[in-house]
Design a protein around this motif. Structure first.
Motif, PDB file in Angstrom:
ATOM      1  N   ASP A  36       0.371  -0.942   0.050  1.00  8.66           N
ATOM      2  CA  ASP A  36      -0.085   0.030   0.143  1.00  8.66           C
ATOM      3  C   ASP A  36       0.903   0.914  -0.250  1.00  8.66           C
ATOM      4  N   LEU A  37       2.121   1.222   0.679  1.00  8.75           N
ATOM      5  CA  LEU A  37       2.817   2.370   1.278  1.00  8.75           C
ATOM      6  C   LEU A  37       3.908   2.467  -0.191  1.00  8.75           C
ATOM      7  N   ARG A  38       3.968   1.498  -0.837  1.00  6.58           N
ATOM      8  CA  ARG A  38       5.522   1.205  -1.919  1.00  6.58           C
ATOM      9  C   ARG A  38       5.566   2.651  -3.163  1.00  6.58           C
ATOM     10  N   PRO A  39       4.077   2.951  -3.582  1.00  9.87           N
ATOM     11  CA  PRO A  39       3.791   4.211  -4.025  1.00  9.87           C
ATOM     12  C   PRO A  39       4.755   5.317  -3.732  1.00  9.87           C
ATOM     13  N   CYS A  40       4.505   5.597  -2.285  1.00  8.24           N
ATOM     14  CA  CYS A  40       4.884   6.789  -1.044  1.00  8.24           C
ATOM     15  C   CYS A  40       6.208   6.940  -0.926  1.00  8.24           C
ATOM     16  N   LEU A  41       7.046   5.945  -1.385  1.00 13.14           N
ATOM     17  CA  LEU A  41       8.921   6.015  -1.178  1.00 13.14           C
ATOM     18  C   LEU A  41       9.024   7.207  -1.824  1.00 13.14           C
ATOM     19  N   SER A  42       9.020   7.502  -3.178  1.00 10.82           N
ATOM     20  CA  SER A  42      10.392   8.549  -3.561  1.00 10.82           C
ATOM     21  C   SER A  42       9.282  10.025  -3.226  1.00 10.82           C
ATOM     22  N   TYR A  43       8.457   9.916  -2.648  1.00 13.81           N
ATOM     23  CA  TYR A  43       8.131  11.355  -2.322  1.00 13.81           C
ATOM     24  C   TYR A  43       8.352  11.800  -0.789  1.00 13.81           C
ATOM     25  N   LEU A  44       8.129  10.262   0.381  1.00 15.25           N
ATOM     26  CA  LEU A  44       9.229  10.156   1.441  1.00 15.25           C
ATOM     27  C   LEU A  44      10.178  10.396   1.400  1.00 15.25           C
ATOM     28  N   GLN A  45      11.197  10.429   0.153  1.00 17.59           N
ATOM     29  CA  GLN A  45      13.000  10.166   0.163  1.00 17.59           C
ATOM     30  C   GLN A  45      12.665  11.920  -0.194  1.00 17.59           C
ATOM     31  N   SER A  46      12.443  12.152  -0.825  1.00 20.65           N
ATOM     32  CA  SER A  46      12.770  13.468  -1.624  1.00 20.65           C
ATOM     33  C   SER A  46      11.946  13.996  -2.298  1.00 20.65           C
ATOM     34  N   GLY A  47      10.654  14.699  -2.098  1.00 20.04           N
ATOM     35  CA  GLY A  47       9.693  15.313  -2.362  1.00 20.04           C
ATOM     36  C   GLY A  47       8.945  16.305  -1.070  1.00 20.04           C
ATOM     37  N   SER A  48       8.420  16.896  -2.447  1.00 22.01           N
ATOM     38  CA  SER A  48       7.754  18.194  -1.306  1.00 22.01           C
ATOM     39  C   SER A  48       6.180  18.422  -1.877  1.00 22.01           C
ATOM     40  N   GLY A  49       5.554  19.296  -1.240  1.00 26.57           N
ATOM     41  CA  GLY A  49       4.204  19.367  -1.291  1.00 26.57           C
ATOM     42  C   GLY A  49       2.897  18.133  -1.014  1.00 26.57           C
ATOM     43  N   LYS A  50       1.794  17.988  -2.006  1.00 22.41           N
ATOM     44  CA  LYS A  50       1.021  16.859  -2.101  1.00 22.41           C
ATOM     45  C   LYS A  50       1.885  15.793  -2.899  1.00 22.41           C
ATOM     46  N   PRO A  51       1.593  15.073  -1.293  1.00 25.53           N
ATOM     47  CA  PRO A  51       2.248  13.594  -3.058  1.00 25.53           C
ATOM     48  C   PRO A  51       1.118  13.100  -3.245  1.00 25.53           C
ATOM     49  N   PRO A  52       1.774  12.188  -4.564  1.00 29.69           N
ATOM     50  CA  PRO A  52       1.004  11.598  -5.978  1.00 29.69           C
ATOM     51  C   PRO A  52       0.036  10.755  -5.322  1.00 29.69           C
ATOM     52  N   ALA A  53      -1.195  11.516  -6.150  1.00 30.63           N
ATOM     53  CA  ALA A  53      -2.392  10.773  -6.174  1.00 30.63           C
ATOM     54  C   ALA A  53      -2.681   8.878  -4.989  1.00 30.63           C
ATOM     55  N   THR A  54      -1.464   7.964  -6.298  1.00 30.46           N
ATOM     56  CA  THR A  54      -1.421   6.506  -5.631  1.00 30.46           C
ATOM     57  C   THR A  54      -0.311   6.363  -4.937  1.00 30.46           C
ATOM     58  N   CYS A  55       0.178   7.247  -3.927  1.00 28.48           N
ATOM     59  CA  CYS A  55       0.723   7.204  -3.112  1.00 28.48           C
ATOM     60  C   CYS A  55      -0.532   7.176  -1.948  1.00 28.48           C
ATOM     61  N   CYS A  56      -1.254   8.353  -1.882  1.00 28.88           N
ATOM     62  CA  CYS A  56      -2.675   8.240  -1.506  1.00 28.88           C
ATOM     63  C   CYS A  56      -3.732   7.664  -1.521  1.00 28.88           C
ATOM     64  N   ALA A  57      -3.429   6.985  -2.534  1.00 29.58           N
ATOM     65  CA  ALA A  57      -4.808   5.531  -3.026  1.00 29.58           C
ATOM     66  C   ALA A  57      -4.598   4.493  -1.691  1.00 29.58           C
ATOM     67  N   GLY A  58      -2.722   4.737  -2.020  1.00 32.18           N
ATOM     68  CA  GLY A  58      -2.043   3.302  -0.735  1.00 32.18           C
ATOM     69  C   GLY A  58      -2.441   3.543   0.700  1.00 32.18           C
ATOM     70  N   VAL A  59      -2.847   4.770   1.401  1.00 30.44           N
ATOM     71  CA  VAL A  59      -2.297   5.105   2.168  1.00 30.44           C
ATOM     72  C   VAL A  59      -4.230   4.622   2.862  1.00 30.44           C
ATOM     73  N   SER A  60      -4.953   4.890   1.622  1.00 30.21           N
ATOM     74  CA  SER A  60      -6.626   5.278   1.982  1.00 30.21           C
ATOM     75  C   SER A  60      -6.596   3.630   2.297  1.00 30.21           C
ATOM     76  N   ALA A  61      -6.115   3.037   0.845  1.00 33.28           N
ATOM     77  CA  ALA A  61      -6.652   1.392   1.451  1.00 33.28           C
ATOM     78  C   ALA A  61      -5.873   0.834   2.509  1.00 33.28           C
TER      79      ALA A  61
END
Length: 120
Positions: A36-61
């Motif tokens: 579920d959280l794999r799509p969040c990895l790059s955001y959590l490592q080097s992102g900023s702002g809003k997370p990608p939609a796929t990441c939020c879908a995983g968090v929601s799941a």
């Protein structure tokens, strides 16, 4: 003979109660949490702002799947272990659920004590 049938009846009732009692074992698996959280990895490592939609879908799941206290503790421990093995920005990890507009009952962090965390 009477005590033997009473013992069998008692054991039958006890077994029925044990089967109907709510289970404290987690129904969620670490592999599901990571998936579920794999799509969040790059955001959590080097992102900023809003997370990608796929990441939020995983968090929601994940939020939907972690229903019981045991599920939430399992998910919390999985996230804690995973975030301790990869370098993530702690502020992004902590803010991830709220940045996705989702409420989790635990913090996404390598430092959280999942055994003492209050799960509602």
């Amino acid at each position: 003979m009477k005590s033997s049938s009473q013992a069998v009846s008692f054991m039958s009732i006890l077994m029925l109660l044990l089967l109907l009692a709510p289970s404290s074992e987690a129904a969620i698996a670490c592999s599901d949490v990571i998936k579920d959280l794999r799509p969040c990895l790059s955001y959590l490592q080097s992102g900023s702002g809003k997370p990608p939609a796929t990441c939020c879908a995983g968090v929601s799941a994940l939020a939907s799947a972690a229903k019981t206290t045991a599920d939430k503790q399992t998910a919390c421990n999985c996230i804690k272990n995973a975030t301790s093995k990869v370098s993530v920005k702690p502020e992004l990890a902590k803010a991830l659920p709220s940045n996705c507009g989702i409420s989790l009952s635990f913090t996404v962090s390598p430092n959280v004590d999942c055994s003492k965390y209050y799960f509602y």
